[in-house]
Design a protein around this motif. Sequence first.
Motif, short mmCIF file in Angstrom:
data_model
loop_
_atom_site.label_atom_id
_atom_site.label_comp_id
_atom_site.label_asym_id
_atom_site.label_seq_id
_atom_site.Cartn_x
_atom_site.Cartn_y
_atom_site.Cartn_z
N HIS A 290 0.76 -1.29 0.08
CA HIS A 290 0.13 -0.06 0.10
C HIS A 290 1.01 1.37 0.09
N ASP A 291 1.95 1.29 0.53
CA ASP A 291 3.09 2.23 0.69
C ASP A 291 3.67 2.54 -0.74
N SER A 292 3.74 1.32 -1.45
CA SER A 292 4.59 1.56 -2.94
C SER A 292 3.31 2.04 -3.66
N ARG A 293 2.03 1.86 -3.59
CA ARG A 293 0.90 2.22 -4.23
C ARG A 293 0.74 3.83 -4.23
N HIS A 294 0.98 4.09 -2.78
CA HIS A 294 0.76 5.45 -2.29
C HIS A 294 1.99 6.47 -3.21
N ARG A 295 3.14 5.87 -3.11
CA ARG A 295 4.38 6.60 -3.76
C ARG A 295 4.06 6.82 -5.01
N ASN A 296 3.51 5.55 -5.80
CA ASN A 296 3.38 5.75 -7.19
C ASN A 296 2.36 6.66 -7.55
N LYS A 297 1.22 6.85 -6.86
CA LYS A 297 0.30 7.76 -7.10
C LYS A 297 0.78 9.32 -7.13
N VAL A 298 1.54 9.46 -5.85
CA VAL A 298 1.94 10.71 -5.83
C VAL A 298 2.81 11.34 -6.82
N MET A 299 3.72 10.41 -7.39
CA MET A 299 4.73 10.69 -8.38
C MET A 299 3.80 11.24 -9.88
N GLN A 300 2.97 10.88 -9.94
CA GLN A 300 1.96 11.06 -11.28
C GLN A 300 1.47 12.80 -11.47
N ASP A 301 1.72 13.36 -10.05
CA ASP A 301 1.36 14.67 -10.13
C ASP A 301 2.64 15.55 -9.93
N ARG A 302 3.69 14.74 -10.01
CA ARG A 302 5.05 15.47 -9.98
C ARG A 302 5.25 16.43 -11.26
N ASP A 303 6.04 17.56 -10.86
CA ASP A 303 6.38 18.37 -11.87
C ASP A 303 7.59 17.63 -12.82
N HIS A 304 7.69 17.85 -14.06
CA HIS A 304 8.68 17.38 -15.19
C HIS A 304 8.54 15.87 -15.26
N THR A 305 7.33 15.52 -15.25
CA THR A 305 7.02 14.05 -15.50
C THR A 305 5.89 13.73 -16.54
N PHE A 306 5.84 12.54 -17.07
CA PHE A 306 4.76 12.26 -17.61
C PHE A 306 4.29 10.72 -17.39
N THR A 307 3.24 10.22 -17.33
CA THR A 307 2.82 8.99 -16.70
C THR A 307 2.28 7.92 -17.85
N VAL A 308 2.85 6.75 -18.11
CA VAL A 308 2.03 5.84 -19.18
C VAL A 308 1.24 4.94 -18.21
N ALA A 309 -0.23 4.97 -18.76
CA ALA A 309 -0.98 3.94 -18.17
C ALA A 309 -1.35 2.72 -18.94
N ARG A 345 -2.33 -7.15 -15.05
CA ARG A 345 -2.60 -6.19 -14.04
C ARG A 345 -2.48 -4.83 -14.73
N PRO A 346 -3.59 -3.82 -14.22
CA PRO A 346 -3.11 -2.34 -14.71
C PRO A 346 -1.93 -1.71 -13.91
N LEU A 347 -1.20 -0.83 -14.63
CA LEU A 347 0.02 -0.48 -14.11
C LEU A 347 0.17 0.94 -14.72
N ASN A 348 0.71 1.91 -13.89
CA ASN A 348 1.14 3.34 -14.27
C ASN A 348 2.67 3.56 -13.79
N ILE A 349 3.42 3.88 -14.71
CA ILE A 349 4.60 4.01 -14.58
C ILE A 349 4.95 5.61 -14.93
N THR A 350 5.71 6.32 -13.96
CA THR A 350 5.93 7.72 -14.46
C THR A 350 7.48 7.95 -14.53
N TYR A 351 7.73 8.66 -15.79
CA TYR A 351 8.96 9.09 -16.41
C TYR A 351 9.12 10.54 -16.15
N ILE A 352 10.23 10.89 -15.62
CA ILE A 352 11.10 12.10 -15.54
C ILE A 352 11.69 12.64 -16.78
#
Length: 726
Positions: A290-309, A345-352
Amino acid sequence: MQSHVRRRSSRAALATPLEDRPSPYLGGTGKTPKVEQAARMGTAGAGISEKDALGLGIGTARSGAGAGGAGGGRDARGAPLRSGGRPGEHGPPTTQEALARIGSILLRILRTPRALALLGTLSLVWFTSSYIRANSHHLSRRPVNPRLLPLIRHSGNIVHYVSPKLGGRLKSWHDYQVQHDPNRPLTAEELEAQSRHTFHPNGLLLVNDKGRHPIHLLIEDGERKWKEKVARQSKTLSEAVREYKQRYRRNPPKGFDDWWRFCEENNVQLRDEYDQINHDLAPHWALEAHDSRHRNKVMQDRDHTFTVAMHPGETQPTLHGPYWDLKRATDIAEMLSLFTGRMHRPLNITYIIDDNPAVMLPYAQRERMVELGQAGEYYGPSEFIESEDPTLSNFAQACPPNSPLRRSERGEFTPDYSGEAVRSFVWNHAKIADLCLHPEARKLHGHTMQQGVPLGPLVPLFTFAKMRLHSDILTTPIEQWEAHYVGYEPPWEGKSMNKLLWRGSTTGVEFNRHTPWRKSQRARLHIMSHETEGTKTILWSQRGQLREANVSVATLNDLYMDTSFSGALQQCDPETCELLERTMDLKPTIGLDESNTYKYVMDVDGNGWSGRFHRLMSMRSVVLKSTAFPEWYQDRVQEWVHYVPIKVDYSDVYDVMAFFVGTPDGQGGHDSLAEKIGEAGRQWARDFWRFEDMAAYMYRLSLEYVRILHHDEGDVDYVEMPSFDL
């Protein structure tokens, strides 16, 4: 009168019969032959003079008789009688008399020449042995006349029967003298050992000037390693599962069997070489799901990033985030579409979007998280990690406590492996890129000469370039990659330019008055190749053996180098831009057709990784690569087989060019070996670095990361079912 005295003396001496007198030498009742003879002669009365009697021992009896008559308590020899005994019975000598008699005997013995010689010999032996024992270390290393060596050897064999310890020391002394005899011919093994180069654990080959030219050895060693790596790859899914468990001590992730089918469908090579993924995700295993999922979600709103779902069953991933519309994002989504529909499973990965990494942990924290993750435990708020030394750079704080980088920043002594201190080549490029092992390289690269990214918490950011001490998750960049490059592709013999080519822009560092940009990687390459003053010693090969030559720098640059800044100036303030235009020999850019005519091309970093490496590897030219960023293919390429690794300080560039091109007078070139490396690099880029190979890397990385996000839900491992096929 004399006759009377003689008779009287005889009678007095014979008052006690000679037959009854005990022998002072035999200690019993036996008779002394000479005394007995004298007694017989005395009884005969045959005119024996007093002098003759004294010679036979009779005179002593006479004087003893007189003493006995006076004292009344001594026998005929003057010895005291036993109390209450009869004459002739002797008592035991006293201790004082015994000692006196022994001392008298020893004194008589020591006065002889033989005794004096023996005493001198013993003293000499004692002094010599004491001196040798006190100075044995120095004496054993003092040269000995070679004529004495057989004597020492035979002496050791003989002494060994009496004292094995002493005999062994003599043999060791003999062996040492033999080995260090300057005139002794060396054996083949000794010659090989003396000419052996040092493969240092930090990735450098330290040159022994008595050995073969090291590039011959590096090429042979690289070819052997590459053949072994290709030969040991898994051929079936079951072999891949066993190899995975052996390497990483866990089951493969769910979907591993479908990933294997993807590799078979697309002919992906080297299906076991994904250690980079395990290294990047190792600390994430210490986070609860649950901690990993939370950090993953927070990174999707970080500046200088884009997320692939990615969603199961949907062939096209979706993009969102602050920079979702970048071309870099759409290119990545296109590559991921090769396997998006196969995800379970669904997956979101966030690139800087930046070219540089963004995540770095203190060493103690990362190591603790890796340890907990391997043990199946979690890193929580109660974990106490001792704070790092704030006086160190962020890079040093991410390194082990006793690493060379930390010791150097603490002011402690560290060996200098720079090109100015030791002649060396690269034998392991991944270790050379480890800044913790090479503090001498920190001020020579635009990224590492800064303080380093801030130390912070572990977050799941996917990046295109990182160093080993960063905690980002490395991915495959698509920028500047093409399946086919349009342009003239001459064969090796059609490449007319036997020089090293590089053209590049002013990137890699901020060119301003507040930055030491002259020490940055690209600036140093330009400055070095345009120098005209001084001389430089280069290594070259003559029939495989190492040779040296002192050549002017101007001649070397004219013969080997065609490297320069080109194009419009970038990343410089007005003052520095003006300085660059005035002092730098800027050259125009060149096209693919012209660049393909060069046999040697240089690849260096920009602000991050080098995007041109794939194109350079496809040219059939020898690529000399200098980088601080190990990329995703690091475990899937072999230095000195597909390309030539170069140190960040460029101290080996001229030696490499002298080996392949030859000296200025045309000696020692190895054009055929260069052609072989150029062709091997082209085939590697064609067969091992395809669009499908990058997709296979990202597919396996996605399976590993989605398991970390959902390992609390169960059914996240691939468990191979037993086969009953007879």
